[in-house]
Design a protein around this motif. Structure first.
Motif, PDB file in Angstrom:
ATOM      1  N   LYS A   1       0.854  -1.142   0.159  1.00 24.67           N
ATOM      2  CA  LYS A   1       0.075  -0.029   0.092  1.00 24.67           C
ATOM      3  C   LYS A   1       0.810   1.357   0.039  1.00 24.67           C
ATOM      4  CE  LYS A   1      -3.871   1.846   2.376  1.00 24.67           C
ATOM      5  NZ  LYS A   1      -4.646   1.741   3.775  1.00 24.67           N
ATOM      6  N   ALA A   2       1.941   1.224   0.843  1.00 20.56           N
ATOM      7  CA  ALA A   2       2.938   2.472   0.752  1.00 20.56           C
ATOM      8  C   ALA A   2       3.580   2.410  -0.366  1.00 20.56           C
ATOM      9  CB  ALA A   2       4.040   2.213   2.124  1.00 20.56           C
ATOM     10  N   TYR A   3       3.880   1.170  -1.211  1.00 17.06           N
ATOM     11  CA  TYR A   3       4.581   1.509  -2.458  1.00 17.06           C
ATOM     12  C   TYR A   3       3.659   1.836  -3.503  1.00 17.06           C
ATOM     13  CZ  TYR A   3       5.722  -0.151  -7.086  1.00 17.06           C
ATOM     14  OH  TYR A   3       5.762  -0.300  -8.709  1.00 17.06           O
ATOM     15  N   ARG A   4       2.503   1.699  -3.475  1.00 13.56           N
ATOM     16  CA  ARG A   4       1.413   2.430  -4.449  1.00 13.56           C
ATOM     17  C   ARG A   4       1.454   3.870  -4.329  1.00 13.56           C
ATOM     18  NH1 ARG A   4      -2.894  -2.255  -3.855  1.00 13.56           N
ATOM     19  NH2 ARG A   4      -2.986  -1.142  -1.936  1.00 13.56           N
ATOM     20  N   ARG A   5       1.285   4.187  -3.095  1.00 14.44           N
ATOM     21  CA  ARG A   5       1.302   5.640  -2.704  1.00 14.44           C
ATOM     22  C   ARG A   5       2.188   6.535  -3.059  1.00 14.44           C
ATOM     23  NH1 ARG A   5       2.241   7.565   2.311  1.00 14.44           N
ATOM     24  NH2 ARG A   5       1.964   5.249   3.328  1.00 14.44           N
ATOM     25  N   THR A   6       3.523   5.943  -2.655  1.00 13.30           N
ATOM     26  CA  THR A   6       4.680   6.652  -2.918  1.00 13.30           C
ATOM     27  C   THR A   6       5.555   6.476  -4.029  1.00 13.30           C
ATOM     28  OG1 THR A   6       6.171   5.112  -1.825  1.00 13.30           O
ATOM     29  CG2 THR A   6       5.028   6.809  -0.309  1.00 13.30           C
ATOM     30  N   GLY A   7       5.327   5.004  -4.521  1.00 15.16           N
ATOM     31  CA  GLY A   7       5.992   4.583  -5.821  1.00 15.16           C
ATOM     32  C   GLY A   7       7.600   4.163  -5.575  1.00 15.16           C
ATOM     33  N   GLU A   8       7.725   4.260  -4.590  1.00 18.75           N
ATOM     34  CA  GLU A   8       9.367   3.949  -3.633  1.00 18.75           C
ATOM     35  C   GLU A   8       9.318   2.149  -4.249  1.00 18.75           C
ATOM     36  OE1 GLU A   8      11.990   5.059  -2.670  1.00 18.75           O
ATOM     37  OE2 GLU A   8      11.147   7.094  -3.076  1.00 18.75           O
ATOM     38  N   HIS A   9      10.390   1.857  -5.023  1.00 18.65           N
ATOM     39  CA  HIS A   9      10.660   0.406  -5.361  1.00 18.65           C
ATOM     40  C   HIS A   9      11.102  -0.215  -4.115  1.00 18.65           C
ATOM     41  CE1 HIS A   9      11.957  -2.950  -7.827  1.00 18.65           C
ATOM     42  NE2 HIS A   9      13.129  -2.968  -7.339  1.00 18.65           N
ATOM     43  N   SER A  10      11.862   0.479  -3.135  1.00 17.29           N
ATOM     44  CA  SER A  10      12.031  -0.341  -1.952  1.00 17.29           C
ATOM     45  C   SER A  10      11.103  -0.834  -1.431  1.00 17.29           C
ATOM     46  CB  SER A  10      13.050   0.630  -1.042  1.00 17.29           C
ATOM     47  OG  SER A  10      12.404   1.688  -0.773  1.00 17.29           O
ATOM     48  N   LEU A  11      10.075  -0.222  -1.136  1.00 17.68           N
ATOM     49  CA  LEU A  11       8.833  -0.667  -0.309  1.00 17.68           C
ATOM     50  C   LEU A  11       8.164  -1.733  -1.097  1.00 17.68           C
ATOM     51  CD1 LEU A  11       7.241   3.003   0.426  1.00 17.68           C
ATOM     52  CD2 LEU A  11       8.407   1.194   2.084  1.00 17.68           C
ATOM     53  N   ARG A  12       7.998  -1.929  -2.337  1.00 16.66           N
ATOM     54  CA  ARG A  12       7.710  -3.110  -2.980  1.00 16.66           C
ATOM     55  C   ARG A  12       8.698  -4.268  -2.769  1.00 16.66           C
ATOM     56  NH1 ARG A  12       7.615  -3.410  -9.332  1.00 16.66           N
ATOM     57  NH2 ARG A  12       9.678  -3.892  -8.805  1.00 16.66           N
ATOM     58  N   VAL A  13       9.852  -4.153  -2.821  1.00 18.80           N
ATOM     59  CA  VAL A  13      10.739  -5.338  -2.396  1.00 18.80           C
ATOM     60  C   VAL A  13      10.528  -5.804  -0.928  1.00 18.80           C
ATOM     61  CG1 VAL A  13      13.224  -5.884  -2.385  1.00 18.80           C
ATOM     62  CG2 VAL A  13      12.293  -4.563  -4.159  1.00 18.80           C
ATOM     63  N   LEU A  14      10.461  -4.755  -0.200  1.00 16.89           N
ATOM     64  CA  LEU A  14      10.306  -4.875   1.292  1.00 16.89           C
ATOM     65  C   LEU A  14       9.052  -5.886   1.528  1.00 16.89           C
ATOM     66  CD1 LEU A  14      11.183  -4.207   4.261  1.00 16.89           C
ATOM     67  CD2 LEU A  14       9.382  -2.391   4.359  1.00 16.89           C
ATOM     68  N   GLY A  15       7.961  -5.499   0.894  1.00 14.69           N
ATOM     69  CA  GLY A  15       6.784  -6.491   0.789  1.00 14.69           C
ATOM     70  C   GLY A  15       6.852  -7.857   0.377  1.00 14.69           C
ATOM     71  N   VAL A  16       7.646  -8.051  -0.814  1.00 10.49           N
ATOM     72  CA  VAL A  16       8.149  -9.304  -1.432  1.00 10.49           C
ATOM     73  C   VAL A  16       8.801  -9.839  -0.014  1.00 10.49           C
ATOM     74  CG1 VAL A  16       9.440 -10.399  -2.937  1.00 10.49           C
ATOM     75  CG2 VAL A  16       7.919  -8.285  -3.730  1.00 10.49           C
ATOM     76  N   GLY A  17       9.942  -9.483   0.319  1.00  7.87           N
ATOM     77  CA  GLY A  17      10.657 -10.106   1.683  1.00  7.87           C
ATOM     78  C   GLY A  17       9.749 -10.770   2.577  1.00  7.87           C
ATOM     79  N   PHE A  18       8.847  -9.909   2.988  1.00 12.64           N
ATOM     80  CA  PHE A  18       8.001 -10.373   4.232  1.00 12.64           C
ATOM     81  C   PHE A  18       7.011 -11.375   3.776  1.00 12.64           C
ATOM     82  CE2 PHE A  18       9.316  -6.587   6.703  1.00 12.64           C
ATOM     83  CZ  PHE A  18       9.507  -7.180   7.921  1.00 12.64           C
ATOM     84  N   GLY A  19       6.678 -11.127   2.359  1.00 13.02           N
ATOM     85  CA  GLY A  19       5.749 -12.176   1.804  1.00 13.02           C
ATOM     86  C   GLY A  19       6.250 -13.592   1.797  1.00 13.02           C
ATOM     87  N   ILE A  20       7.501 -13.490   1.485  1.00 10.32           N
ATOM     88  CA  ILE A  20       8.421 -14.900   1.382  1.00 10.32           C
ATOM     89  C   ILE A  20       8.343 -15.306   2.719  1.00 10.32           C
ATOM     90  CG2 ILE A  20      10.563 -15.608   1.030  1.00 10.32           C
ATOM     91  CD1 ILE A  20      10.965 -13.486  -1.562  1.00 10.32           C
ATOM     92  N   ILE A  21       8.849 -14.623   3.671  1.00  5.49           N
ATOM     93  CA  ILE A  21       8.885 -15.156   4.878  1.00  5.49           C
ATOM     94  C   ILE A  21       7.483 -15.917   5.361  1.00  5.49           C
ATOM     95  CG2 ILE A  21       9.422 -14.587   7.316  1.00  5.49           C
ATOM     96  CD1 ILE A  21      11.603 -12.585   6.395  1.00  5.49           C
TER      97      ILE A  21
END
Length: 92
Positions: free
Chosen positions: A28-48
């Motif tokens: 949600k933060a990635y969609r709001r800000t467009g920061e690629h790092s937030l998308r990658v952060l979400g992927v990391g937590f999703g993997i765990i």
């Protein structure tokens, strides 16, 4: 033994809720800000989160042994943490 299985299922549910919540907030933060790092952060937590749930399901429904389950879960945690670490170093 039954109480241990119930406790494991309860903890896996908590992991699903918390990990899913963190993943959702990061995307949600990635969609709001467009920061690629937030998308990658979400992927990391999703993997765990996925790894924890996958190993719980594999143990309960497919008779995967405890040692193999711990190994698989540890691999997912290591991969997820590597992705999270990468997300912290992404330059804009």
């Amino acid at each position: 033994m039954n109480s241990v299985i119930t406790a494991i299922a309860a903890v896996k549910l908590i992991i699903l809720l918390l990990g899913g919540g963190i993943t959702y907030i990061a995307f949600k933060a990635y969609r709001r800000t467009g920061e690629h790092s937030l998308r990658v952060l979400g992927v990391g937590f999703g993997i765990i989160t996925f790894g924890a749930i996958l190993t719980g399901v594999a143990n309960q429904f497919f008779s995967v042994g405890l040692a193999l389950g711990v190994l698989i879960n540890s691999l997912f945690v290591a991969l997820g943490l590597a992705v999270i670490m990468y997300s912290l170093y992404i330059q804009r």
